[in-house]
Scaffold this motif. Structure first.
Motif, PDB file in Angstrom:
ATOM      1  N   ARG A   3       0.942  -1.250  -0.325  1.00 22.11           N
ATOM      2  CA  ARG A   3       0.020   0.038   0.059  1.00 22.11           C
ATOM      3  C   ARG A   3       0.948   1.242   0.078  1.00 22.11           C
ATOM      4  NH1 ARG A   3      -4.109   0.285   4.525  1.00 22.11           N
ATOM      5  NH2 ARG A   3      -2.105  -0.080   5.823  1.00 22.11           N
ATOM      6  N   PRO A   4       0.387   2.264  -0.820  1.00 21.65           N
ATOM      7  CA  PRO A   4       1.056   3.561  -0.793  1.00 21.65           C
ATOM      8  C   PRO A   4       1.406   4.233   0.508  1.00 21.65           C
ATOM      9  CG  PRO A   4      -0.311   3.714  -2.637  1.00 21.65           C
ATOM     10  CD  PRO A   4      -0.541   2.354  -1.537  1.00 21.65           C
ATOM     11  N   ARG A  33       1.684  14.629  -1.045  1.00 20.00           N
ATOM     12  CA  ARG A  33       0.966  14.023  -2.198  1.00 20.00           C
ATOM     13  C   ARG A  33       1.674  14.022  -3.433  1.00 20.00           C
ATOM     14  NH1 ARG A  33      -2.452  15.727  -5.554  1.00 20.00           N
ATOM     15  NH2 ARG A  33      -2.450  17.937  -4.591  1.00 20.00           N
ATOM     16  N   TYR A  36       4.663  11.665  -3.901  1.00 21.92           N
ATOM     17  CA  TYR A  36       4.504  10.185  -3.988  1.00 21.92           C
ATOM     18  C   TYR A  36       3.622   9.972  -5.063  1.00 21.92           C
ATOM     19  CZ  TYR A  36       7.367   9.516   0.141  1.00 21.92           C
ATOM     20  OH  TYR A  36       8.567   9.486   1.068  1.00 21.92           O
ATOM     21  N   GLN A  37       3.096  11.001  -5.737  1.00 25.34           N
ATOM     22  CA  GLN A  37       1.858  11.063  -6.716  1.00 25.34           C
ATOM     23  C   GLN A  37       0.706  10.041  -6.268  1.00 25.34           C
ATOM     24  OE1 GLN A  37       2.175  12.373 -10.127  1.00 25.34           O
ATOM     25  NE2 GLN A  37       3.382  13.611  -8.555  1.00 25.34           N
ATOM     26  N   VAL A  38       0.149  10.356  -5.211  1.00 21.21           N
ATOM     27  CA  VAL A  38      -0.972   9.671  -4.605  1.00 21.21           C
ATOM     28  C   VAL A  38      -2.000  10.536  -4.197  1.00 21.21           C
ATOM     29  CG1 VAL A  38       0.668   7.779  -3.340  1.00 21.21           C
ATOM     30  CG2 VAL A  38       0.185   9.737  -2.096  1.00 21.21           C
ATOM     31  N   SER A  39      -3.202   9.961  -4.017  1.00 19.50           N
ATOM     32  CA  SER A  39      -4.456  10.946  -3.294  1.00 19.50           C
ATOM     33  C   SER A  39      -3.974  11.352  -2.028  1.00 19.50           C
ATOM     34  CB  SER A  39      -5.438  10.114  -3.516  1.00 19.50           C
ATOM     35  OG  SER A  39      -5.577   8.935  -2.661  1.00 19.50           O
ATOM     36  N   PRO A  42      -3.968   8.032   1.244  1.00 14.20           N
ATOM     37  CA  PRO A  42      -2.739   7.334   1.835  1.00 14.20           C
ATOM     38  C   PRO A  42      -1.936   8.451   2.636  1.00 14.20           C
ATOM     39  CG  PRO A  42      -3.017   7.029  -0.487  1.00 14.20           C
ATOM     40  CD  PRO A  42      -4.005   8.112  -0.162  1.00 14.20           C
TER      41      PRO A  42
END
Length: 225
Positions: A3-4, A33, A36-39, A42
């Protein structure tokens, strides 16, 4: 790793524990965000876990910040460690296995080589190895209750960053302490193992307090022995 949120949690935890993220540093969700290029989910999950660990404080309408430690916090943690870890070293000399002794010896060798070569971020690596050695001494004591109490203290961010502000003499003295400690544990010399650990923790606390007096600024690093 799956998981991120786990990856973000471990990366931020490492940065805090090694002093890369200083006490009081603002952990901006949008910045993390984008990194790490995530929403957002996470990132928020990772920050909540860090908050549960005591590494981060989350303030309403302000966001998340690396937890700050005062000189009183340091004194309290070191006082408790000074009671528990020398006893653990004493027990370790009585109860260690040959396999554990081999691990302790290899850690001493690795730390001395790391200090001698002084590659990039060698102090971060020394901090990691140092923490591993102290945890292993606790394991050698073969006392689950003692381990659970003392291990939490050694993981405190203030303890884990001590190598960031040791001068060269303090650094070499700390590694010499480790070698003397392992020698005593190898010889089943409980009294010497206890005395060496006591002196070692005093050195760590002296370095910590000297650093806080000299810096006393937001960018001051965290501590360990």
């Amino acid at each position: 790793m799956g998981r991120p949120a786990d990856a973000i949690y471990l990366a931020l935890k490492s940065a805090i524990q090694t002093g890369q993220l200083a006490p009081g540093a603002h952990l901006v969700e949008d910045t993390i965000r984008e990194q790490y290029q995530v929403s957002r989910t996470p990132v928020r999950n990772a920050l909540r876990r860090l908050s549960d660990d005591g590494l981060v404080t989350i303030e309403a309408n302000r966001g998340a910040f690396v937890a700050s430690w005062t000189s009183d916090d340091a004194a309290e943690v070191m006082a408790i460690r000074a009671m528990l870890e020398p006893y653990a070293a004493q027990l370790a000399a009585q109860r260690r296995t040959s396999g554990q002794l081999d691990q302790l010896t290899k850690l001493c060798d690795a730390m001395e080589a790391c200090e001698r070569i002084r590659g990039d971020r060698f102090r971060d690596e020394l901090a990691r190895q140092n923490h591993e050695l102290h945890q292993l001494v606790l394991e050698c004591a073969a006392s689950p209750r003692l381990y659970n109490i003392a291990a939490n203290l050694t993981r405190a961010p203030l303890m884990l960053g001590s190598f960031q502000f040791y001068d060269d003499l303090q650094l070499q003295r700390s590694l010499q302490d480790h070698r003397q400690l392992v020698t005593a544990i190898a010889a089943h010399d409980s009294a010497t193992a206890r005395a060496v650990m006591e002196a070692h923790l005093r050195l760590s606390y002296m370095a910590l307090t000297a650093s806080s007096q000299h810096t006393n600024a937001p960018e001051a690093s965290s501590d360990d022995t």
